[in-house]
Design a protein around this motif. Structure first.
Motif, PDB file in Angstrom:
ATOM      1  N   UNK A 167     -17.596  -8.362  -1.115  1.00 20.10           N
ATOM      2  CA  UNK A 167     -16.183  -8.548  -1.348  1.00 20.10           C
ATOM      3  C   UNK A 167     -15.576  -7.167  -1.499  1.00 20.10           C
ATOM      4  N   UNK A 168     -14.077  -6.801  -1.110  1.00 21.67           N
ATOM      5  CA  UNK A 168     -13.505  -5.786  -1.437  1.00 21.67           C
ATOM      6  C   UNK A 168     -13.775  -5.142  -2.860  1.00 21.67           C
ATOM      7  N   UNK A 169     -13.703  -3.800  -3.051  1.00 17.23           N
ATOM      8  CA  UNK A 169     -13.401  -3.481  -4.396  1.00 17.23           C
ATOM      9  C   UNK A 169     -11.971  -3.397  -4.806  1.00 17.23           C
ATOM     10  N   UNK A 170     -11.731  -3.665  -5.944  1.00 20.57           N
ATOM     11  CA  UNK A 170     -10.177  -3.400  -6.251  1.00 20.57           C
ATOM     12  C   UNK A 170     -10.210  -2.301  -7.131  1.00 20.57           C
ATOM     13  N   UNK A 171      -8.823  -1.410  -6.670  1.00 23.14           N
ATOM     14  CA  UNK A 171      -8.401  -0.303  -7.637  1.00 23.14           C
ATOM     15  C   UNK A 171      -7.288  -0.602  -8.680  1.00 23.14           C
ATOM     16  N   UNK A 172      -6.598  -1.597  -8.422  1.00 29.17           N
ATOM     17  CA  UNK A 172      -5.792  -2.015  -9.396  1.00 29.17           C
ATOM     18  C   UNK A 172      -4.645  -2.842  -8.918  1.00 29.17           C
ATOM     19  N   UNK A 173      -3.681  -3.283  -9.736  1.00 26.14           N
ATOM     20  CA  UNK A 173      -2.640  -3.842  -9.429  1.00 26.14           C
ATOM     21  C   UNK A 173      -1.574  -3.961 -10.491  1.00 26.14           C
ATOM     22  N   UNK A 174      -0.341  -3.791 -10.083  1.00 34.35           N
ATOM     23  CA  UNK A 174       0.706  -3.770 -11.008  1.00 34.35           C
ATOM     24  C   UNK A 174       2.331  -4.006 -10.344  1.00 34.35           C
ATOM     25  N   UNK A 175       2.977  -3.684 -10.980  1.00 35.85           N
ATOM     26  CA  UNK A 175       4.686  -3.673 -10.488  1.00 35.85           C
ATOM     27  C   UNK A 175       5.264  -2.117 -10.587  1.00 35.85           C
ATOM     28  N   UNK A 176       5.813  -1.760  -9.653  1.00 36.17           N
ATOM     29  CA  UNK A 176       6.670  -0.590  -9.870  1.00 36.17           C
ATOM     30  C   UNK A 176       8.148  -0.778 -10.636  1.00 36.17           C
ATOM     31  N   UNK A 177       8.602   0.597 -10.853  1.00 30.76           N
ATOM     32  CA  UNK A 177       9.826   0.448 -11.469  1.00 30.76           C
ATOM     33  C   UNK A 177      11.143  -0.252 -10.619  1.00 30.76           C
ATOM     34  N   UNK A 178      10.803  -0.348  -9.595  1.00 34.08           N
ATOM     35  CA  UNK A 178      11.913  -0.999  -8.412  1.00 34.08           C
ATOM     36  C   UNK A 178      11.637  -2.541  -8.402  1.00 34.08           C
ATOM     37  N   UNK A 179      10.612  -2.804  -8.994  1.00 33.24           N
ATOM     38  CA  UNK A 179      10.158  -4.316  -9.045  1.00 33.24           C
ATOM     39  C   UNK A 179       9.404  -4.842  -7.960  1.00 33.24           C
ATOM     40  N   UNK A 180       8.731  -3.846  -7.281  1.00 31.96           N
ATOM     41  CA  UNK A 180       7.718  -4.035  -6.027  1.00 31.96           C
ATOM     42  C   UNK A 180       6.334  -4.208  -6.805  1.00 31.96           C
ATOM     43  N   UNK A 181       5.599  -5.585  -6.808  1.00 32.51           N
ATOM     44  CA  UNK A 181       4.342  -5.828  -7.001  1.00 32.51           C
ATOM     45  C   UNK A 181       3.485  -5.287  -5.876  1.00 32.51           C
TER      46      UNK A 181
END
Length: 258
Positions: A34-48
């Motif tokens: 499966x693909x490796x994951x580097x991260x997930x989150x949400x930016x200051x402008x609300x973009x996930x």
């Protein structure tokens, strides 16, 4: 290292977090790439967002399909023999853009009826499915246990959304799967969905069955399992899936009467 980034509105963060968890669960089995994951989150402008390993993928060849069939069987076998496992998953997740309830059960028939078919059928009624079709679907849900009188599926870790668009191969022929909707359930649900929407190379199915043969009655249960996905497509994409859902429900209800 090149990265692949998916982004969306803030409400998609929960989907990305569930994807991270699903990929981690599959990776931990040390069976399927499966693909490796580097991260997930949400930016200051609300973009996930979610950032994954970028992979050069091509459609599965017969050889890569066979390797995937063997590895999927290994995934199911290893995780289906773990002590005290129940059907379901510790958190809810998503099937496509639809919520997927994963409350745990000790009965597979109850899990599939209550956590899979019931929510989709209720949404289908709200989305305009004719009452006559819904009534037949309700009758089917009440009788789901009849399809499991002679089999007791093991609670295997499932990819959960295993269609051809969620698999590919690397340049060296290594098969890869991604975009999971994991939970523990009957391994046949992965095999059933693999026949929808174009399907996999025939070598995939042959290699899986050679590694771990399926139980008698799969052809009927396959229709039951794929009804979940067809109802979901009705709810996501509209009435183009109505007749297919109706035919599947009618066939399954006829099996109950027989």
């Amino acid at each position: 290292m090149r990265r692949f980034r998916k982004s969306g509105t803030a409400d998609r963060l929960a989907m990305f977090e569930a994807e991270v968890e699903g990929l981690a669960a599959l990776r931990a089995t040390q069976t399927v790439r499966v693909p490796d994951v580097f991260g997930t989150g949400i930016d200051a402008d609300g973009t996930a967002w979610i950032e994954l390993e970028y992979l050069e993928l091509a459609p599965l060849s017969p050889q890569a399909g066979a390797r995937l069939g063997e590895r999927l069987a290994a995934l199911h076998w290893r995780t289906g023999h773990e002590a005290d496992a129940r059907y379901g998953w510790p958190r809810d997740n998503f099937i496509g853009d639809s919520p997927q309830s994963n409350r745990t059960h000790t009965s597979w028939a109850n899990f599939f009826a209550i956590e899979r078919l019931q929510p989709q059928l209720a949404r289908a009624q709200a989305n305009g499915m004719p009452r006559a079709v819904v009534s037949q679907g309700e009758r089917l849900i009440e009788g789901v246990g009849a399809f499991f009188l002679d089999v007791r599926p093991q609670p295997c870790l499932l990819h959960g959304d295993l269609w051809a668009g969620n698999a590919g191969q690397l340049p060296d022929g290594t098969p890869v799967i991604f975009d999971p909707a994991v939970y523990r359930g009957d391994r046949e649900t992965d095999l059933a969905m693999a026949e929808l929407f174009g399907g996999f190379p025939e070598a995939f199915y042959a290699a899986y069955r050679t590694t771990w043969p399926l139980d008698p009655g799969f052809e009927t249960r396959k229709t039951l399992y794929n009804l979940y996905h067809i109802l979901n497509h009705f709810n996501l994409f509209g009435a183009g899936y109505l007749n297919q859902a109706r035919r599947m429900i009618e066939r399954l209800v006829a099996e109950l009467r027989g």
